[in-house]
Motif scaffolding. Sequence first.
Motif, PDB file in Angstrom:
ATOM      1  N   ALA A 156       0.864  -1.109  -0.211  1.00  0.00           N
ATOM      2  CA  ALA A 156      -0.005  -0.138   0.228  1.00  0.00           C
ATOM      3  C   ALA A 156       0.870   1.219  -0.021  1.00  0.00           C
ATOM      4  CB  ALA A 156      -0.912   0.043   1.368  1.00  0.00           C
ATOM      5  N   PHE A 157       1.910   1.240   0.677  1.00  0.00           N
ATOM      6  CA  PHE A 157       2.705   2.320   0.868  1.00  0.00           C
ATOM      7  C   PHE A 157       3.372   2.770  -0.567  1.00  0.00           C
ATOM      8  CE2 PHE A 157       3.598   1.655   5.631  1.00  0.00           C
ATOM      9  CZ  PHE A 157       2.346   2.332   5.882  1.00  0.00           C
ATOM     10  N   ALA A 158       3.724   1.428  -1.136  1.00  0.00           N
ATOM     11  CA  ALA A 158       4.411   1.677  -2.425  1.00  0.00           C
ATOM     12  C   ALA A 158       3.607   2.364  -3.486  1.00  0.00           C
ATOM     13  CB  ALA A 158       5.114   0.137  -3.075  1.00  0.00           C
ATOM     14  N   HIS A 159       2.269   1.715  -3.605  1.00  0.00           N
ATOM     15  CA  HIS A 159       1.353   2.261  -4.188  1.00  0.00           C
ATOM     16  C   HIS A 159       1.054   3.784  -4.119  1.00  0.00           C
ATOM     17  CE1 HIS A 159      -2.824   2.264  -6.325  1.00  0.00           C
ATOM     18  NE2 HIS A 159      -3.079   3.600  -5.182  1.00  0.00           N
ATOM     19  N   MET A 160       1.139   4.182  -2.795  1.00  0.00           N
ATOM     20  CA  MET A 160       1.054   5.533  -2.270  1.00  0.00           C
ATOM     21  C   MET A 160       2.147   6.553  -2.711  1.00  0.00           C
ATOM     22  SD  MET A 160       2.285   8.143   0.130  1.00  0.00           S
ATOM     23  CE  MET A 160       3.174   6.756   1.161  1.00  0.00           C
ATOM     24  N   ALA A 161       3.441   5.819  -2.937  1.00  0.00           N
ATOM     25  CA  ALA A 161       4.591   6.713  -3.389  1.00  0.00           C
ATOM     26  C   ALA A 161       4.374   6.903  -5.077  1.00  0.00           C
ATOM     27  CB  ALA A 161       5.894   5.900  -2.929  1.00  0.00           C
ATOM     28  N   GLU A 162       4.082   5.668  -5.718  1.00  0.00           N
ATOM     29  CA  GLU A 162       3.678   5.847  -7.090  1.00  0.00           C
ATOM     30  C   GLU A 162       2.496   6.792  -7.518  1.00  0.00           C
ATOM     31  OE1 GLU A 162       2.580   2.246  -8.992  1.00  0.00           O
ATOM     32  OE2 GLU A 162       4.374   1.312  -8.219  1.00  0.00           O
ATOM     33  N   GLU A 163       1.619   6.818  -6.717  1.00  0.00           N
ATOM     34  CA  GLU A 163       0.507   7.764  -7.051  1.00  0.00           C
ATOM     35  C   GLU A 163       1.031   9.289  -6.786  1.00  0.00           C
ATOM     36  OE1 GLU A 163      -2.068   5.940  -8.572  1.00  0.00           O
ATOM     37  OE2 GLU A 163      -2.829   7.787  -7.840  1.00  0.00           O
ATOM     38  N   LEU A 164       1.760   9.543  -5.867  1.00  0.00           N
ATOM     39  CA  LEU A 164       2.075  10.809  -5.393  1.00  0.00           C
ATOM     40  C   LEU A 164       3.120  11.289  -6.473  1.00  0.00           C
ATOM     41  CD1 LEU A 164       2.035  13.011  -3.650  1.00  0.00           C
ATOM     42  CD2 LEU A 164       3.971  11.985  -2.264  1.00  0.00           C
ATOM     43  N   GLU A 165       3.917  10.330  -6.913  1.00  0.00           N
ATOM     44  CA  GLU A 165       4.878  10.758  -8.051  1.00  0.00           C
ATOM     45  C   GLU A 165       4.208  11.181  -9.359  1.00  0.00           C
ATOM     46  OE1 GLU A 165       8.424   8.421  -7.516  1.00  0.00           O
ATOM     47  OE2 GLU A 165       9.178   9.329  -9.262  1.00  0.00           O
ATOM     48  N   LYS A 166       3.339  10.235  -9.223  1.00  0.00           N
ATOM     49  CA  LYS A 166       2.388  10.295 -10.759  1.00  0.00           C
ATOM     50  C   LYS A 166       1.607  12.064 -10.683  1.00  0.00           C
ATOM     51  CE  LYS A 166       0.640   6.347 -11.653  1.00  0.00           C
ATOM     52  NZ  LYS A 166      -0.682   5.473 -11.747  1.00  0.00           N
TER      53      LYS A 166
END
Length: 328
Positions: free
Chosen positions: A46-56
């Motif tokens: 979930a954290f990895a997903h959050m980091a990806e989303e934020l970067e996008k």
Amino acid sequence: MAQSSRFKQALLALPLTIAAGQALAVESANLRLAHNLDTSHVVHRAFAHMAEELEKLSDGAMTVRIFPNSQMGSQRETTELMQNGALDMTKGSGSALEPFADVYSVFNLPYLFNDQAHFNEVVYGEIGDEIMASTEDKGFVAIGAYVAGNRSFYADKPIESPADLQGMKIRVQDSPTTIRMMELLGASATPIPFGEVYTALQQGVVDGAENNVPSYVQTRHLEQAGYFSEDEHTSVPDFLLISTSTLASLDEEQTELLMQAVASSEAYQQKLWDEVDAEARSQAVEMGATFVEVDKTPFQEAVAPMLDDFRANTQHGGLLDRILTAGE
Ligand code: GCU
């Protein structure tokens, strides 16, 4: 008003501001998040997903670098680093947070939630928001919450009633409420950081532990403790914590994007949970573990005094009743 509710309102406003087609010129921010979980753990995912989303969402302006696997220490250590401003974010289980903020003790009460809908109503609703925003004076707040299933006992023998726990040393998180629960069940509680539990089981420092099924399997604790007895004594959420100084350093737009990425990771993880739990169960059986169905009644009876004690002894007794009412 609860701070995280405020964030959620900002979040709702976001599609309007951004969908208008304005060019994004987000200030850059590079955040560091350390936690004690393996990269296969559903909360890390979930954290990895959050980091990806934020970067996008920020067009690359905002990044989160994740340090998993206790690289920066146990939950206690990373929470302290975050409080001291040496780390932006960490993960706190509702258990590990108890020594930092007493209000989190409520999540460690046994048999608190009737079912997943009740859990969701509390954790992702007004009560959860209030608790998550309430620790500004401790140098951090929680901005995300994650499902962590039901915790049950595991050992190299079935545990079908509290009688089976008599004299057993059980690994727990560093939570006074959980330690009290073990006493009432007749076990002896041994707080040990998550990353050290495998060795503790292997060396006989403890006779058993308690956790949700995916964690039992992902850590390979099942190799040392082949019986998972489903008394389901607690359902303790995990939280994404951020230091108040980091949060204050973000401007409004950065905060909105971060909250949007976090909300997306919560939704992603809620959906993923059932799948991960089911996969972990079949993997456990393949690896030779045995799931033991237990009658929860004697467990519930043994720990029942904890609810009355909580009401009588803590300033958060009202909170407990609000949580119980939310399940009616
Ligand atoms: C679960 C939970 C973690 C926690 C761990 C533990 O895996 O998701 O946040 O650290 O249990 O028992 O320490």
